[in-house]
Scaffold this motif. Structure first.
Motif, mmCIF file in Angstrom:
data_model
loop_
_atom_site.group_PDB
_atom_site.id
_atom_site.type_symbol
_atom_site.label_atom_id
_atom_site.label_comp_id
_atom_site.label_asym_id
_atom_site.label_seq_id
_atom_site.Cartn_x
_atom_site.Cartn_y
_atom_site.Cartn_z
ATOM 1 N N GLU A 136 -11.968 27.121 -2.202
ATOM 2 C CA GLU A 136 -10.964 26.058 -2.515
ATOM 3 C C GLU A 136 -11.741 24.829 -2.176
ATOM 4 O OE1 GLU A 136 -7.327 24.470 -3.365
ATOM 5 O OE2 GLU A 136 -7.986 26.486 -3.222
ATOM 6 N N GLU A 195 -3.024 17.491 -1.051
ATOM 7 C CA GLU A 195 -2.809 17.129 -2.563
ATOM 8 C C GLU A 195 -1.771 15.884 -2.553
ATOM 9 O OE1 GLU A 195 -0.978 20.840 -4.116
ATOM 10 O OE2 GLU A 195 -3.022 21.436 -5.259
ATOM 11 N N LYS A 230 -3.100 23.305 0.764
ATOM 12 C CA LYS A 230 -3.208 22.522 -0.357
ATOM 13 C C LYS A 230 -2.115 21.248 -0.277
ATOM 14 C CE LYS A 230 -4.323 25.839 -3.878
ATOM 15 N NZ LYS A 230 -4.055 26.500 -5.047
ATOM 16 N N ALA A 261 -8.624 18.436 3.928
ATOM 17 C CA ALA A 261 -8.577 20.001 3.914
ATOM 18 C C ALA A 261 -9.264 20.470 5.204
ATOM 19 C CB ALA A 261 -9.183 20.556 2.703
ATOM 20 N N HIS A 289 -9.977 14.002 0.257
ATOM 21 C CA HIS A 289 -9.466 15.144 -0.071
ATOM 22 C C HIS A 289 -10.065 16.076 0.812
ATOM 23 C CE1 HIS A 289 -7.467 13.296 -3.477
ATOM 24 N NE2 HIS A 289 -6.565 14.102 -3.449
ATOM 25 N N ILE A 324 -11.991 21.725 -4.855
ATOM 26 C CA ILE A 324 -12.050 19.971 -4.746
ATOM 27 C C ILE A 324 -13.093 19.247 -5.298
ATOM 28 C CG2 ILE A 324 -11.315 17.898 -2.987
ATOM 29 C CD1 ILE A 324 -10.317 20.213 -1.160
ATOM 30 N N LYS A 345 -1.537 27.824 0.608
ATOM 31 C CA LYS A 345 -0.427 26.922 0.114
ATOM 32 C C LYS A 345 -0.266 25.716 1.277
ATOM 33 C CE LYS A 345 4.443 27.097 -1.066
ATOM 34 N NZ LYS A 345 5.561 28.051 -1.082
#
Length: 403
Positions: free
Chosen positions: A211, A153, A149, A288, A284, A215, A146
């Motif tokens: 994850e 995001e 992200k 991350a 992105h 992306i 969480k």
């Protein structure tokens, strides 16, 4: 003569007395021995009764463990498991629950770990402990994912590129809230109690790999996502540091392969669409990856503090090396570069027809990504993407004139 007779008579009487005393003492001693045996037998019976009470207490507390586990009272169940294990070992020196349960018992507790009838109970406790550790591991992974992200995001890609080019860092964005750190610390403490700390970190590494792959998949052309997933899985199995030959026969462009649909979609993109897609994926993924390195440091620091403040066993010493997820994050960088190299290779011919400014823009964003990855990891993890770019440049030059 009279004295001699008296002496002999006295000796005879003493001998008679000795024999009489021996008989009396023998009778008394035998009685006392029998009494002692009865006392020992009584104590043994009392010890046996207490041992049976100890077994009964164990079975009752195991039933409580089951009930707490069924009601998802994980922490209470875990504490009960630890207490029952102490009760099985016959050790009441450290556990307050065991001391309270047995405070009026007259004898020392028995070590019942080798009792055959309790093997199933020991296995049940071990399995419940593993299950609880698994649930805590999922909670830790969900909490970290969480946070991950939230880091990538809704990010402004163009603003992020400008900051990267200028060497600026958004320090506030990469700080952890105190509440988040406290939650992580609490879960790591619980996982350490379950002896599932290392396995929880392994699980998290698997989840973050998935994850980051998602992306990439999310920003690729969206038709037939299953085909794109199948195609890009080829990259994961590739261990070569050099790119496959780039041309009309490259793997992603073959007409009758699972990747043909994705190749077609990639080739149908306009140059700006393709470059914007690359920017989205690179930025992105970089956000991350930066967050993951912060997770790595946070998790390692908290874990080492937790281990140092608890009783360190040999197994925990061996586990310390498994608490660093840096290797997993580096592997993610390698996977991203391999996959993006494959994606770029699909448009090799189309890219070679671009205007110089468009070509340089595409080249610049790729190089920026490679440099950032190298700066974050501190090492050059794979040549694949660099080799794809080098081959692309050579091909671009070969089909243009000297200008």
């Amino acid at each position: 003569e009279i004295i001699q007779d008296s002496i002999e008579k006295t000796i005879t009487e003493l001998e008679t007395l000795r024999k009489a005393l021996n008989v009396t003492m023998d009778t008394d001693i035998k009685k006392k021995i029998e009494n002692i045996k009865l006392i020992i037998k009584k104590k043994n019976v009392e010890k046996l009764e207490q041992g049976l009470l100890q077994v009964k207490l164990i079975t009752d507390k195991v039933a409580e463990c089951r009930e707490k586990f069924a009601n998802d009272q994980l922490q209470g169940c875990m504490q009960m498991i630890q207490s029952v294990n102490c009760l099985l070992k016959g050790d009441d020196s450290k556990d307050a629950n065991v001391q309270q349960w047995t405070e009026n018992w007259p004898f020392e507790l028995l070590n019942l770990r080798t009792v055959p009838g309790l093997i199933e109970i020991r296995e049940l406790l071990t399995n419940m402990k593993i299950e609880i550790g698994g649930k805590y591991s999922l909670q830790l992974s969900d909490l970290l994912l969480k946070d991950l992200k939230s880091a990538y995001e809704d990010i402004d890609v163009n603003a992020a590129i400008n900051k990267l080019q200028q060497g600026k860092t958004d320090k506030i964005r990469y700080q952890f809230p105190q509440e988040f750190e406290d939650s992580i610390k609490e879960l790591i403490t619980k996982l350490n109690d379950c002896e599932e700390l290392a396995s929880s970190f392994t699980l998290y590494q698997e989840k973050i790999t998935t994850e980051v792959k998602n992306i990439i998949k999310h920003h690729l052309p969206h038709e037939d996502l299953s085909a794109s997933q199948s195609t890009l899985s080829v990259v994961d199995r590739s261990q070569s540091a050099t790119p496959t030959p780039l041309g009309s026969s490259n793997n992603l462009a073959k007409p009758n392969t699972t990747g043909s649909k994705l190749s077609k979609l990639l080739k149908e993109q306009t140059p700006m669409e393709f470059q914007n897609m690359l920017q989205e994926i690179y930025i992105h993924c970089l956000c991350a990856i930066k967050r993951l390195y912060l997770h790595q440091k946070l998790l390692l620091d908290i874990s080492l503090r937790e281990i140092n403040t608890s009783n360190v066993s040999e197994n925990q010493h061996n586990m310390i090396s498994q608490l660093d997820i840096r290797t997993g994050v580096n592997e993610i960088i390698r996977i991203v570069q391999l996959r993006m190299g494959k994606v770029i290779a699909v448009r090799r011919e189309l890219t070679s027809t671009l205007r110089h400014d468009h070509f340089l823009r595409l080249y610049a964003i790729c190089i920026l990504f490679i440099q950032e990855c190298e700066a974050l990891s501190g090492e050059f993890l794979t040549k694949y993407l660099s080799d794809v770019l080098s081959s692309q440049i050579k091909h671009y030059i070969s089909i243009h004139d000297s200008k």
